[in-house]
Design a protein around this motif. Structure first.
Motif, PDB file in Angstrom:
ATOM      1  N   ILE A   1       0.760  -1.219  -0.071  1.00  9.57           N
ATOM      2  CA  ILE A   1      -0.067  -0.006   0.112  1.00  9.57           C
ATOM      3  C   ILE A   1       0.940   1.238   0.011  1.00  9.57           C
ATOM      4  CG2 ILE A   1      -1.678   1.177   1.235  1.00  9.57           C
ATOM      5  CD1 ILE A   1      -2.595  -1.286   2.716  1.00  9.57           C
ATOM      6  N   HIS A   2       0.984   1.825  -1.006  1.00  8.36           N
ATOM      7  CA  HIS A   2       1.840   3.171  -1.320  1.00  8.36           C
ATOM      8  C   HIS A   2       1.157   4.168  -0.803  1.00  8.36           C
ATOM      9  CE1 HIS A   2       4.912   1.030  -3.448  1.00  8.36           C
ATOM     10  NE2 HIS A   2       4.094   0.644  -4.518  1.00  8.36           N
ATOM     11  N   LYS A   3      -0.148   4.296  -0.601  1.00  8.39           N
ATOM     12  CA  LYS A   3      -0.816   5.580  -0.389  1.00  8.39           C
ATOM     13  C   LYS A   3      -2.232   5.147   0.297  1.00  8.39           C
ATOM     14  CE  LYS A   3      -1.242  10.097  -2.177  1.00  8.39           C
ATOM     15  NZ  LYS A   3      -1.403  11.019  -3.567  1.00  8.39           N
ATOM     16  N   LEU A   4      -2.787   5.864   1.377  1.00 11.47           N
ATOM     17  CA  LEU A   4      -4.175   5.659   1.881  1.00 11.47           C
ATOM     18  C   LEU A   4      -4.529   6.994   2.327  1.00 11.47           C
ATOM     19  CD1 LEU A   4      -6.584   4.042   2.562  1.00 11.47           C
ATOM     20  CD2 LEU A   4      -5.432   3.521   4.771  1.00 11.47           C
ATOM     21  N   GLU A   5      -5.301   7.793   1.726  1.00 12.66           N
ATOM     22  CA  GLU A   5      -5.507   9.076   1.823  1.00 12.66           C
ATOM     23  C   GLU A   5      -7.122   9.282   2.027  1.00 12.66           C
ATOM     24  OE1 GLU A   5      -4.828  13.296  -0.352  1.00 12.66           O
ATOM     25  OE2 GLU A   5      -4.092  11.365  -1.450  1.00 12.66           O
ATOM     26  N   LYS A   6      -7.825   9.902   2.962  1.00 17.81           N
ATOM     27  CA  LYS A   6      -8.894  10.495   3.202  1.00 17.81           C
ATOM     28  C   LYS A   6      -9.043  11.613   2.243  1.00 17.81           C
ATOM     29  CE  LYS A   6     -10.241  11.038   7.418  1.00 17.81           C
ATOM     30  NZ  LYS A   6     -10.488  11.329   8.656  1.00 17.81           N
ATOM     31  N   LEU A   7     -10.011  11.452   1.277  1.00 17.38           N
ATOM     32  CA  LEU A   7     -10.124  12.827   0.368  1.00 17.38           C
ATOM     33  C   LEU A   7     -11.200  13.677   1.035  1.00 17.38           C
ATOM     34  CD1 LEU A   7      -9.870  10.875  -2.960  1.00 17.38           C
ATOM     35  CD2 LEU A   7      -8.135  11.957  -1.834  1.00 17.38           C
ATOM     36  N   VAL A   8     -12.103  13.156   1.453  1.00 15.78           N
ATOM     37  CA  VAL A   8     -13.679  14.113   2.012  1.00 15.78           C
ATOM     38  C   VAL A   8     -14.078  13.503   3.238  1.00 15.78           C
ATOM     39  CG1 VAL A   8     -15.964  14.638   1.223  1.00 15.78           C
ATOM     40  CG2 VAL A   8     -14.212  14.499  -0.469  1.00 15.78           C
ATOM     41  N   GLN A   9     -14.037  14.314   4.187  1.00 16.22           N
ATOM     42  CA  GLN A   9     -15.014  14.145   5.473  1.00 16.22           C
ATOM     43  C   GLN A   9     -15.847  14.890   5.733  1.00 16.22           C
ATOM     44  OE1 GLN A   9     -13.265  11.755   9.003  1.00 16.22           O
ATOM     45  NE2 GLN A   9     -12.977  13.774   9.601  1.00 16.22           N
ATOM     46  N   GLU A  10     -17.106  14.943   5.725  1.00 14.04           N
ATOM     47  CA  GLU A  10     -18.362  15.787   5.877  1.00 14.04           C
ATOM     48  C   GLU A  10     -18.347  15.880   7.368  1.00 14.04           C
ATOM     49  OE1 GLU A  10     -19.935  19.097   6.154  1.00 14.04           O
ATOM     50  OE2 GLU A  10     -19.296  18.636   4.294  1.00 14.04           O
ATOM     51  N   GLU A  11     -17.796  16.608   8.383  1.00 13.07           N
ATOM     52  CA  GLU A  11     -17.857  16.690   9.861  1.00 13.07           C
ATOM     53  C   GLU A  11     -19.351  16.701  10.467  1.00 13.07           C
ATOM     54  OE1 GLU A  11     -15.341  16.103  11.947  1.00 13.07           O
ATOM     55  OE2 GLU A  11     -13.799  15.709  10.744  1.00 13.07           O
ATOM     56  N   ASP A  12     -20.044  17.548   9.688  1.00 10.04           N
ATOM     57  CA  ASP A  12     -21.533  17.524  10.054  1.00 10.04           C
ATOM     58  C   ASP A  12     -22.351  16.052  10.295  1.00 10.04           C
ATOM     59  OD1 ASP A  12     -21.538  20.179  10.251  1.00 10.04           O
ATOM     60  OD2 ASP A  12     -22.302  20.661   8.484  1.00 10.04           O
ATOM     61  N   TYR A  13     -21.656  15.136   9.240  1.00  9.22           N
ATOM     62  CA  TYR A  13     -22.344  13.848   9.227  1.00  9.22           C
ATOM     63  C   TYR A  13     -21.526  12.792  10.038  1.00  9.22           C
ATOM     64  CZ  TYR A  13     -25.520  15.265   5.862  1.00  9.22           C
ATOM     65  OH  TYR A  13     -26.827  15.839   4.929  1.00  9.22           O
ATOM     66  N   LEU A  14     -20.204  12.867  10.024  1.00 11.43           N
ATOM     67  CA  LEU A  14     -19.294  11.740  10.565  1.00 11.43           C
ATOM     68  C   LEU A  14     -17.932  12.295  10.718  1.00 11.43           C
ATOM     69  CD1 LEU A  14     -17.390  10.625   7.922  1.00 11.43           C
ATOM     70  CD2 LEU A  14     -19.663   9.716   7.361  1.00 11.43           C
ATOM     71  N   HIS A  15     -16.963  11.464  11.548  1.00 10.70           N
ATOM     72  CA  HIS A  15     -15.738  11.422  11.519  1.00 10.70           C
ATOM     73  C   HIS A  15     -15.183  10.399  11.624  1.00 10.70           C
ATOM     74  CE1 HIS A  15     -11.849  13.108  12.573  1.00 10.70           C
ATOM     75  NE2 HIS A  15     -11.809  12.077  13.457  1.00 10.70           N
ATOM     76  N   SER A  16     -14.274  10.088  10.758  1.00  9.01           N
ATOM     77  CA  SER A  16     -13.853   8.825  10.270  1.00  9.01           C
ATOM     78  C   SER A  16     -11.976   8.868  10.595  1.00  9.01           C
ATOM     79  CB  SER A  16     -14.014   8.467   8.939  1.00  9.01           C
ATOM     80  OG  SER A  16     -13.142   7.219   8.551  1.00  9.01           O
ATOM     81  N   ARG A  17     -11.648   7.472  11.104  1.00  7.61           N
ATOM     82  CA  ARG A  17     -10.221   7.476  11.274  1.00  7.61           C
ATOM     83  C   ARG A  17      -9.873   6.012  10.997  1.00  7.61           C
ATOM     84  NH1 ARG A  17      -6.273   7.448  16.492  1.00  7.61           N
ATOM     85  NH2 ARG A  17      -4.353   7.586  15.313  1.00  7.61           N
ATOM     86  N   LEU A  18      -9.105   5.696  10.097  1.00  7.97           N
ATOM     87  CA  LEU A  18      -8.509   4.300   9.556  1.00  7.97           C
ATOM     88  C   LEU A  18      -7.178   4.264   9.644  1.00  7.97           C
ATOM     89  CD1 LEU A  18      -9.082   1.873   7.949  1.00  7.97           C
ATOM     90  CD2 LEU A  18      -8.649   3.037   5.985  1.00  7.97           C
ATOM     91  N   ARG A  19      -6.664   3.067  10.306  1.00  6.98           N
ATOM     92  CA  ARG A  19      -5.325   2.932  10.669  1.00  6.98           C
ATOM     93  C   ARG A  19      -5.041   1.352  10.156  1.00  6.98           C
ATOM     94  NH1 ARG A  19      -7.780   4.553  14.496  1.00  6.98           N
ATOM     95  NH2 ARG A  19      -7.849   2.742  16.007  1.00  6.98           N
TER      96      ARG A  19
END
Length: 181
Positions: free
Chosen positions: A33-51
């Motif tokens: 896996i060369h890159k894992l990127e969160k492109l969009v996160q709409e804070e009014d709806y959700l918060h996400s964190r991937l490890r």
């Protein structure tokens, strides 16, 4: 985990789908896996964190937090797109586009492919749960075995994009770049 577990677990489904696009049976030796990127996160709806961390050879430990701040119903769609390039120079060709309404996803793909695998590692909702209620969902140290993917995927570069969207907006989007040798 609803849509969040789908993001990670779609890698497993990707391997199955790529079996059909691998007519020569070439097996990969490494998956990076060369890159894992969160492109969009709409804070009014959700918060996400991937490890994602390498746990041992061929096994990744995946953890995910999804704080869902609003309920999500079948007006929302899961979109999963996979593109492939021989050398990763930007000339990617789409090999798969998968779109399904969220509740339909929960009752089918999530139920059939994901729920049984992740339930002991998470507080994942039951497949019959839809709309998804406001909740803080967690996936902790899920052992994702990539040996199956390595056997099924043709060597090359892959760009995998995931979106959670409706007609007006995208509220979560991730992109991964993966190389298979």
């Amino acid at each position: 985990m609803g849509s969040s577990s789908g993001s990670v677990q779609h890698l497993v489904m990707l391997g199955i789908i790529l079996l059909a696009t691998n007519p020569f049976g070439v097996q990969a030796k490494t998956l990076s896996i060369h890159k894992l990127e969160k492109l969009v996160q709409e804070e009014d709806y959700l918060h996400s964190r991937l490890r994602i961390a390498e746990f041992q050879e061929n096994v990744l430990k995946v953890s995910w937090d999804l704080n869902l701040r609003r309920k999500l119903d079948n007006d929302w769609m899961v979109e999963f797109k996979v593109s492939r390039s021989e050398d990763g120079d930007g000339g990617y060709e789409r090999i798969m586009l998968f779109e399904v309404h969220l509740c339909d996803f929960m009752k089918t793909y999530y139920k059939d492919f994901f729920y049984q695998r992740i339930k002991e590692y998470s507080n994942a909702p039951r497949p019959s749960t839809c709309p998804l209620p406001k909740e803080h969902y967690r996936l902790e140290d899920y052992p994702l075995d990539v040996r199956v993917l390595k056997k099924l995927m043709t060597p090359g570069h892959y760009r995998i994009k995931y979106k959670l969207k409706n007609d007006e907006s995208v509220i979560l989007s991730y992109m991964a770049e993966v190389e298979v040798d």
